[in-house]
Design an enzyme around this catalytic site. Sequence first.
Site, PDB file in Angstrom:
ATOM      1  CG  ASP A   1     -90.415-115.586  74.179  1.00 25.22           C
ATOM      2  OD1 ASP A   1     -89.365-116.090  73.755  1.00 25.22           O
ATOM      3  OD2 ASP A   1     -90.452-114.704  75.056  1.00 25.22           O
TER       4      ASP A   1
ATOM      5  CB  ALA B   1     -93.125-109.047  84.202  1.00 25.74           C
TER       6      ALA B   1
ATOM      7  CG  MET C   1     -92.277-113.109  84.392  1.00 28.90           C
ATOM      8  SD  MET C   1     -93.092-113.325  85.952  1.00 28.90           S
ATOM      9  CE  MET C   1     -92.961-115.090  86.188  1.00 28.90           C
TER      10      MET C   1
ATOM     11  N   PRO D   1     -97.562-111.021  85.935  1.00 22.66           N
ATOM     12  CG  PRO D   1     -95.897-110.717  87.541  1.00 22.66           C
ATOM     13  CD  PRO D   1     -96.693-111.779  86.841  1.00 22.66           C
TER      14      PRO D   1
ATOM     15  N   GLY E   1     -95.910-113.046  79.372  1.00 27.00           N
ATOM     16  CA  GLY E   1     -97.344-113.033  79.653  1.00 27.00           C
ATOM     17  C   GLY E   1     -98.209-113.003  78.396  1.00 27.00           C
TER      18      GLY E   1
ATOM     19  CE  LYS F   1     -89.852-115.824  78.924  1.00 24.70           C
ATOM     20  NZ  LYS F   1     -88.838-114.871  79.279  1.00 24.70           N
TER      21      LYS F   1
HETATM   22  P1  ATP Z   1     -91.616-111.195  77.170  1.00 20.96           P
HETATM   23  O1  ATP Z   1     -91.099-111.949  78.344  1.00 20.96           O
HETATM   24  O2  ATP Z   1     -92.087-112.083  76.028  1.00 20.96           O
HETATM   25  O3  ATP Z   1     -90.747-110.050  76.728  1.00 20.96           O
HETATM   26  P2  ATP Z   1     -93.219-109.575  78.839  1.00 20.96           P
HETATM   27  O4  ATP Z   1     -93.618-110.395  80.026  1.00 20.96           O
HETATM   28  O5  ATP Z   1     -92.020-108.697  79.038  1.00 20.96           O
HETATM   29  O6  ATP Z   1     -92.992-110.517  77.628  1.00 20.96           O
HETATM   30  P3  ATP Z   1     -95.939-108.917  78.261  1.00 20.96           P
HETATM   31  O7  ATP Z   1     -96.550-109.124  79.607  1.00 20.96           O
HETATM   32  O8  ATP Z   1     -96.209-109.938  77.225  1.00 20.96           O
HETATM   33  O9  ATP Z   1     -94.380-108.654  78.373  1.00 20.96           O
HETATM   34  O10 ATP Z   1     -96.428-107.472  77.794  1.00 20.96           O
HETATM   35  C1  ATP Z   1     -95.722-106.648  76.917  1.00 20.96           C
HETATM   36  C2  ATP Z   1     -96.714-105.648  76.307  1.00 20.96           C
HETATM   37  O11 ATP Z   1     -97.582-106.350  75.433  1.00 20.96           O
HETATM   38  C3  ATP Z   1     -97.582-104.965  77.345  1.00 20.96           C
HETATM   39  O12 ATP Z   1     -97.203-103.623  77.460  1.00 20.96           O
HETATM   40  C4  ATP Z   1     -99.015-105.100  76.839  1.00 20.96           C
HETATM   41  O13 ATP Z   1     -99.659-103.879  76.622  1.00 20.96           O
HETATM   42  C5  ATP Z   1     -98.916-105.856  75.527  1.00 20.96           C
HETATM   43  N1  ATP Z   1     -99.846-107.014  75.480  1.00 20.96           N
HETATM   44  C6  ATP Z   1    -100.585-107.396  74.435  1.00 20.96           C
HETATM   45  N2  ATP Z   1    -101.317-108.473  74.716  1.00 20.96           N
HETATM   46  C7  ATP Z   1    -101.047-108.821  75.980  1.00 20.96           C
HETATM   47  C8  ATP Z   1    -101.499-109.867  76.841  1.00 20.96           C
HETATM   48  N3  ATP Z   1    -102.394-110.761  76.441  1.00 20.96           N
HETATM   49  N4  ATP Z   1    -100.978-109.935  78.072  1.00 20.96           N
HETATM   50  C9  ATP Z   1    -100.033-109.027  78.472  1.00 20.96           C
HETATM   51  N5  ATP Z   1     -99.596-108.020  77.711  1.00 20.96           N
HETATM   52  C10 ATP Z   1    -100.086-107.903  76.461  1.00 20.96           C
END
Ligand code: ATP
Length: 317
Positions: free
Chosen positions: A160, A121, A123, A118, A125, A11
């Site tokens: 989220d 990030a 997004m 990514p 993930g 997202k």
């Molecule tokens: P948000 O936008 O919800 O803040 P994000 O994109 O900033 O999420 P994620 O990619 O979800 O962050 O990753 C944040 C941390 O969560 C990473 O440092 C990772 O080690 C941990 N993590 C645990 N499970 C996952 C997963 N399935 N995919 C990605 N990261 C994960």
Amino acid sequence: MDCISRKAYAKINLGLDVLRRRPDGYHEVKMVMQTVNIWDLLTFKKTEEPGIFLKTDKEELPVGKDNLIYKAAAAIFEEYGLEAQASGAQASGRQAAEAKSPGCHKPGVEIALKKQIPIAAGMAGGSTDAAAVFHGLNELFGLGMSLQDMQRIGVRLGADIPYCLMGGTALAEGIGERLTALPPPPDCHLVIAKPDIDVSTKFVYENLHADTLKEHPDIDGMTQAIRGGSLAGITGRMGNVLETVTVRAYPVIDQIKKKMLERGAENALMSGSGPTVFGLFADKERAAGAAKEIEGAGLAGQVFVTGFYNPEKAAGA
Ligand code: ATP
């Protein structure tokens, strides 16, 4: 059916406002969420051995209890009496879990993650992977969970996740769990650029001074523009208060935004807590040109040219 696959979409936030910090430490937000056509692929396979076995193609991701995929599967196992208990992380990338009552047969699942979104990030993930686990295990084990059931369990793991379970375009309020579905915005071209830095969401929120913010994006105006199908109304209202923290710490975010605007973006913004930047382009060639230049200048290691993803539109296509 013993094996199924599911895409987990990333997202962006077309708008992100923080209204206040609640006494319990959570922030009250008002955000416009939008899924984009960048996805992870999760494959679910029933196993003879009871437990949850996770493997991934990204070495840096945990494969045990710290992975949101594992947490989501464990929460579902617990809720539906399929209890599984982790037996400790293994460096091999396979996390074994043993049933609490070894005598009776409990189902097991192997989950394989192919990661494209990514990491760290902004997004979502991890949250979108967790959402895919709810949908995937629901189908694999025929659990009959409704969207509301999944959202009720999912919100305990991350604010989220309820949004990621529905996807598409939505207004998210409260801590992000109060959702209003919106129609898909008009089509446009998206450049998404993730600089080679990892940003912790916790760091950004801890350093945000919500009470002293001078400017707030017009989220109500943006939802009206989306309902009215006006791309200019959307791009004219893009704003993210978390930029006040992340951009100060990482100036490269501003450099990417500037480059996108120079190369013809209608507007550009940081997504979530960053550091990913997205630009909305009316013209495909310009989007491709901007992406090439950002990559060439070494401003971002991961650059995508893509578009919005709305499940209802994709189903009708
Ligand atoms: P948000 O936008 O919800 O803040 P994000 O994109 O900033 O999420 P994620 O990619 O979800 O962050 O990753 C944040 C941390 O969560 C990473 O440092 C990772 O080690 C941990 N993590 C645990 N499970 C996952 C997963 N399935 N995919 C990605 N990261 C994960």
